[in-house]
Write a protein that holds these residues in place. Structure first.
Motif, PDB file in Angstrom:
ATOM      1  N   LEU A 168       0.838  -1.187   0.000  1.00 21.83           N
ATOM      2  CA  LEU A 168       0.000   0.000   0.000  1.00 21.83           C
ATOM      3  C   LEU A 168       0.879   1.244   0.000  1.00 21.83           C
ATOM      4  CD1 LEU A 168      -2.907  -0.655   2.545  1.00 21.83           C
ATOM      5  CD2 LEU A 168      -3.037  -0.565   0.050  1.00 21.83           C
ATOM      6  N   HIS A 169       0.642   2.131  -0.937  1.00 22.59           N
ATOM      7  CA  HIS A 169       1.337   3.408  -0.990  1.00 22.59           C
ATOM      8  C   HIS A 169       0.430   4.455  -0.345  1.00 22.59           C
ATOM      9  CE1 HIS A 169       4.621   2.166  -3.801  1.00 22.59           C
ATOM     10  NE2 HIS A 169       3.759   1.163  -3.949  1.00 22.59           N
ATOM     11  N   LEU A 170       0.914   5.051   0.743  1.00 22.33           N
ATOM     12  CA  LEU A 170       0.073   5.916   1.570  1.00 22.33           C
ATOM     13  C   LEU A 170       0.600   7.339   1.631  1.00 22.33           C
ATOM     14  CD1 LEU A 170       0.436   2.962   3.548  1.00 22.33           C
ATOM     15  CD2 LEU A 170      -1.805   3.917   4.020  1.00 22.33           C
ATOM     16  N   LEU A 171      -0.332   8.277   1.520  1.00 23.81           N
ATOM     17  CA  LEU A 171       0.004   9.695   1.542  1.00 23.81           C
ATOM     18  C   LEU A 171      -0.817  10.374   2.640  1.00 23.81           C
ATOM     19  CD1 LEU A 171       1.983  11.218  -0.343  1.00 23.81           C
ATOM     20  CD2 LEU A 171      -0.005  12.035  -1.621  1.00 23.81           C
ATOM     21  N   SER A 172      -0.123  11.047   3.563  1.00 26.86           N
ATOM     22  CA  SER A 172      -0.795  11.861   4.588  1.00 26.86           C
ATOM     23  C   SER A 172      -0.711  13.311   4.142  1.00 26.86           C
ATOM     24  CB  SER A 172      -0.112  11.682   5.946  1.00 26.86           C
ATOM     25  OG  SER A 172      -0.643  12.594   6.906  1.00 26.86           O
ATOM     26  N   ILE A 173      -1.868  13.966   4.011  1.00 26.54           N
ATOM     27  CA  ILE A 173      -1.883  15.311   3.432  1.00 26.54           C
ATOM     28  C   ILE A 173      -2.622  16.311   4.324  1.00 26.54           C
ATOM     29  CG2 ILE A 173      -1.821  14.343   1.097  1.00 26.54           C
ATOM     30  CD1 ILE A 173      -4.769  15.130   0.818  1.00 26.54           C
ATOM     31  N   HIS A 174      -2.290  17.571   4.122  1.00 26.66           N
ATOM     32  CA  HIS A 174      -2.978  18.691   4.782  1.00 26.66           C
ATOM     33  C   HIS A 174      -2.989  19.833   3.780  1.00 26.66           C
ATOM     34  CE1 HIS A 174      -3.259  21.529   8.547  1.00 26.66           C
ATOM     35  NE2 HIS A 174      -4.330  21.579   7.760  1.00 26.66           N
ATOM     36  N   LEU A 175      -4.120  19.966   3.081  1.00 20.50           N
ATOM     37  CA  LEU A 175      -4.204  20.913   1.974  1.00 20.50           C
ATOM     38  C   LEU A 175      -4.531  22.332   2.443  1.00 20.50           C
ATOM     39  CD1 LEU A 175      -6.014  18.701  -0.702  1.00 20.50           C
ATOM     40  CD2 LEU A 175      -3.562  18.924  -0.212  1.00 20.50           C
ATOM     41  N   LYS A 176      -4.477  23.258   1.510  1.00 18.80           N
ATOM     42  CA  LYS A 176      -4.646  24.691   1.803  1.00 18.80           C
ATOM     43  C   LYS A 176      -6.006  24.983   2.411  1.00 18.80           C
ATOM     44  CE  LYS A 176      -3.366  29.060   1.594  1.00 18.80           C
ATOM     45  NZ  LYS A 176      -4.255  29.488   2.693  1.00 18.80           N
ATOM     46  N   SER A 177      -5.980  25.745   3.486  1.00 16.67           N
ATOM     47  CA  SER A 177      -7.223  26.154   4.138  1.00 16.67           C
ATOM     48  C   SER A 177      -7.773  27.422   3.486  1.00 16.67           C
ATOM     49  CB  SER A 177      -6.969  26.410   5.623  1.00 16.67           C
ATOM     50  OG  SER A 177      -8.162  26.739   6.294  1.00 16.67           O
ATOM     51  N   GLY A 178      -9.054  27.717   3.755  1.00 16.62           N
ATOM     52  CA  GLY A 178      -9.661  28.949   3.270  1.00 16.62           C
ATOM     53  C   GLY A 178     -10.549  28.793   2.060  1.00 16.62           C
ATOM     54  N   CYS A 179     -10.793  27.537   1.656  1.00 17.63           N
ATOM     55  CA  CYS A 179     -11.656  27.313   0.486  1.00 17.63           C
ATOM     56  C   CYS A 179     -12.528  26.086   0.730  1.00 17.63           C
ATOM     57  CB  CYS A 179     -10.808  27.125  -0.767  1.00 17.63           C
ATOM     58  SG  CYS A 179     -11.784  27.071  -2.291  1.00 17.63           S
ATOM     59  N   PHE A 180     -13.314  26.156   1.773  1.00 13.55           N
ATOM     60  CA  PHE A 180     -14.107  24.999   2.178  1.00 13.55           C
ATOM     61  C   PHE A 180     -15.202  24.651   1.177  1.00 13.55           C
ATOM     62  CE2 PHE A 180     -12.524  27.003   6.100  1.00 13.55           C
ATOM     63  CZ  PHE A 180     -11.754  25.956   6.571  1.00 13.55           C
ATOM     64  N   GLU A 181     -15.762  25.657   0.516  1.00 20.09           N
ATOM     65  CA  GLU A 181     -16.802  25.390  -0.472  1.00 20.09           C
ATOM     66  C   GLU A 181     -16.906  26.477  -1.536  1.00 20.09           C
ATOM     67  OE1 GLU A 181     -20.561  25.125   1.513  1.00 20.09           O
ATOM     68  OE2 GLU A 181     -20.102  26.764   2.882  1.00 20.09           O
ATOM     69  N   THR A 182     -16.038  27.485  -1.461  1.00 21.82           N
ATOM     70  CA  THR A 182     -16.078  28.588  -2.411  1.00 21.82           C
ATOM     71  C   THR A 182     -15.599  28.144  -3.787  1.00 21.82           C
ATOM     72  OG1 THR A 182     -15.513  30.060  -0.582  1.00 21.82           O
ATOM     73  CG2 THR A 182     -15.344  30.965  -2.802  1.00 21.82           C
ATOM     74  N   PRO A 183     -16.271  28.538  -4.845  1.00 15.74           N
ATOM     75  CA  PRO A 183     -15.783  28.213  -6.197  1.00 15.74           C
ATOM     76  C   PRO A 183     -14.353  28.699  -6.402  1.00 15.74           C
ATOM     77  CG  PRO A 183     -18.009  29.055  -6.295  1.00 15.74           C
ATOM     78  CD  PRO A 183     -17.554  29.229  -4.871  1.00 15.74           C
ATOM     79  N   VAL A 184     -13.608  27.974  -7.208  1.00 15.45           N
ATOM     80  CA  VAL A 184     -12.175  28.202  -7.351  1.00 15.45           C
ATOM     81  C   VAL A 184     -11.823  29.608  -7.819  1.00 15.45           C
ATOM     82  CG1 VAL A 184     -12.114  27.348  -9.717  1.00 15.45           C
ATOM     83  CG2 VAL A 184     -10.071  27.218  -8.311  1.00 15.45           C
ATOM     84  N   ARG A 185     -12.694  30.272  -8.526  1.00 20.21           N
ATOM     85  CA  ARG A 185     -12.354  31.576  -9.113  1.00 20.21           C
ATOM     86  C   ARG A 185     -12.431  32.725  -8.102  1.00 20.21           C
ATOM     87  NH1 ARG A 185     -17.414  30.125 -10.756  1.00 20.21           N
ATOM     88  NH2 ARG A 185     -19.142  31.513 -10.210  1.00 20.21           N
ATOM     89  N   ARG A 186     -12.893  32.469  -6.890  1.00 24.46           N
ATOM     90  CA  ARG A 186     -13.209  33.575  -5.998  1.00 24.46           C
ATOM     91  C   ARG A 186     -12.076  34.068  -5.104  1.00 24.46           C
ATOM     92  NH1 ARG A 186     -19.451  32.837  -3.895  1.00 24.46           N
ATOM     93  NH2 ARG A 186     -20.420  32.846  -5.950  1.00 24.46           N
ATOM     94  N   ASN A 187     -11.144  33.223  -4.731  1.00 19.84           N
ATOM     95  CA  ASN A 187     -10.066  33.717  -3.869  1.00 19.84           C
ATOM     96  C   ASN A 187      -8.766  32.976  -4.117  1.00 19.84           C
ATOM     97  OD1 ASN A 187      -9.944  31.326  -2.200  1.00 19.84           O
ATOM     98  ND2 ASN A 187     -11.783  32.031  -1.155  1.00 19.84           N
ATOM     99  N   ASN A 188      -7.705  33.528  -3.545  1.00 18.85           N
ATOM    100  CA  ASN A 188      -6.375  32.988  -3.770  1.00 18.85           C
ATOM    101  C   ASN A 188      -6.214  31.607  -3.146  1.00 18.85           C
ATOM    102  OD1 ASN A 188      -3.654  33.355  -4.788  1.00 18.85           O
ATOM    103  ND2 ASN A 188      -3.020  33.538  -2.647  1.00 18.85           N
ATOM    104  N   SER A 189      -6.863  31.375  -2.000  1.00 18.80           N
ATOM    105  CA  SER A 189      -6.774  30.067  -1.338  1.00 18.80           C
ATOM    106  C   SER A 189      -7.339  28.973  -2.237  1.00 18.80           C
ATOM    107  CB  SER A 189      -7.530  30.100  -0.010  1.00 18.80           C
ATOM    108  OG  SER A 189      -6.899  30.955   0.911  1.00 18.80           O
ATOM    109  N   CYS A 190      -8.430  29.269  -2.912  1.00 19.25           N
ATOM    110  CA  CYS A 190      -9.038  28.294  -3.810  1.00 19.25           C
ATOM    111  C   CYS A 190      -8.127  27.990  -4.997  1.00 19.25           C
ATOM    112  CB  CYS A 190     -10.391  28.795  -4.309  1.00 19.25           C
ATOM    113  SG  CYS A 190     -11.684  28.821  -3.049  1.00 19.25           S
ATOM    114  N   LYS A 191      -7.439  29.009  -5.479  1.00 21.77           N
ATOM    115  CA  LYS A 191      -6.530  28.804  -6.602  1.00 21.77           C
ATOM    116  C   LYS A 191      -5.371  27.893  -6.195  1.00 21.77           C
ATOM    117  CE  LYS A 191      -7.628  33.243  -8.765  1.00 21.77           C
ATOM    118  NZ  LYS A 191      -7.123  34.589  -9.128  1.00 21.77           N
TER     119      LYS A 191
END
Length: 319
Positions: A168-191
């Protein structure tokens, strides 16, 4: 003297009873939904500024707080724990018993060995006796440039070797905060999050081309089970829906927690009913009989009110 001792006993009994109830109630939940075919249990837990440097309000925990977090980890008793927001081994050992687990921290940790401030590292805790290959971090998740290694968190990458089964190849991740449900075009965090999802798709496609089974667990910082989400849709477009399974698709979320309000400078009680901690896997990593369903360990009201735990509840799945 005797009457004084007698009067304390009911109080001590009530305190002890409340502490045990804080653990037993979630334990009964876990026992109820445990899987009969489980051979390997995987959990993801964002421990919210787990650090003993006391430089951040969220990191200030007492011995009793650490003991309750250790109790939670004992109840979960996962074979592998994908952790996030952990500053170092010294603090992690207060939650996960080093006699039982080996720790594999993100490579980013070595760049901040002399730092006096707290940091948020990803990584894995693996039960001793399990064979592990510690791979280099998946650095593209940090969004590196020609001039820097990137200021976001890397994916901590390990491989678990299993008998008579594919590794099993396993990846533990913690992605960028600040874009919980906002469409990608709206803020820098989403981008930035969109770029991380693109990088995650590249990692998955590499595993597919090499015929390797994978599991990705961690804090996606996005409500991937909601109707207006776009992260899972983007990942499906890049990888193909037939090549991965979201094991948290039907996970019930009701995480009771305390959140620090910087404006009022007070702790507030909250209940998070939308999931941002997820586990996804390749179909070949799962049992052939049925697709396992991940479950959320939910702290009791007493535990949240009494102890400084985390604003994330652990999510567990049995493979």
């Amino acid at each position: 003297m005797n009457s004084a001792k007698t009067s304390r006993h009911p109080i001590l009994f009530q305190q002890t009873l409340c502490s045990w109830l804080a653990v037993i109630v979630p334990l009964l939940f876990l026992l109820k939904v445990s899987s009969a075919y489980a051979t390997l249990s995987i959990a993801t837990w964002n421990m919210e500024w787990l650090s003993d440097k006391n430089d951040i309000i969220q990191s200030k925990r007492t011995e009793d707080d650490y003991l309750m977090m250790q109790t939670v980890s004992s109840v979960i008793d996962a074979d592998l724990v994908a952790f996030q927001e952990v500053d170092g081994a010294a603090s992690l050992e207060k939650v996960l018993n080093p006699a039982d687990y080996e720790f594999y921290f993100s490579d980013r940790a070595k760049y901040f060995k002399k730092s006096r401030g707290s940091h948020q590292f990803t990584g894995w805790a693996v039960k001793k006796g399990i064979t592990v290959i510690d791979h280099k971090d998946y650095q593209p998740l940090g969004l590196p440039t020609f001039l820097s290694r990137g200021d976001l968190r890397y994916g901590a990458y390990i491989e678990v070797v299993r008998e008579n089964q594919p590794s099993l190849h396993l990846l533990s991740i913690h992605l960028k905060s600040g874009c919980f449900e906002t469409p990608v075009r709206r803020n820098n965090s989403c981008k930035k999050l969109a770029r991380q999802i693109e990088a995650l798709g590249i990692w998955i496609n590499a595993r597919l081309k090499l015929g390797q089974e994978f599991v990705i667990a961690g804090d996606f910082n996005h409500y991937m089970n909601e109707k207006n989400e776009w992260v899972w849709e983007q990942l499906v477009d890049e990888v193909g829906e037939e090549n991965m399974v979201k094991l948290t698709k039907y996970t019930d979320a009701k995480c009771k927690a305390r959140k620090y309000n910087y404006r009022t400078k007070r702790w507030e009680h909250v209940v998070y009913r939308k999931l941002i901690d997820h586990i996804i896997a390749s179909p070949g990593a799962l049992p052939e009989s049925s697709t396992p369903k991940a479950r959320q360990y939910q702290y009791s009201y007493h535990a949240v009110a009494t102890y400084r735990l985390s604003d994330h509840c652990p999510v567990i799945v049995d493979l």
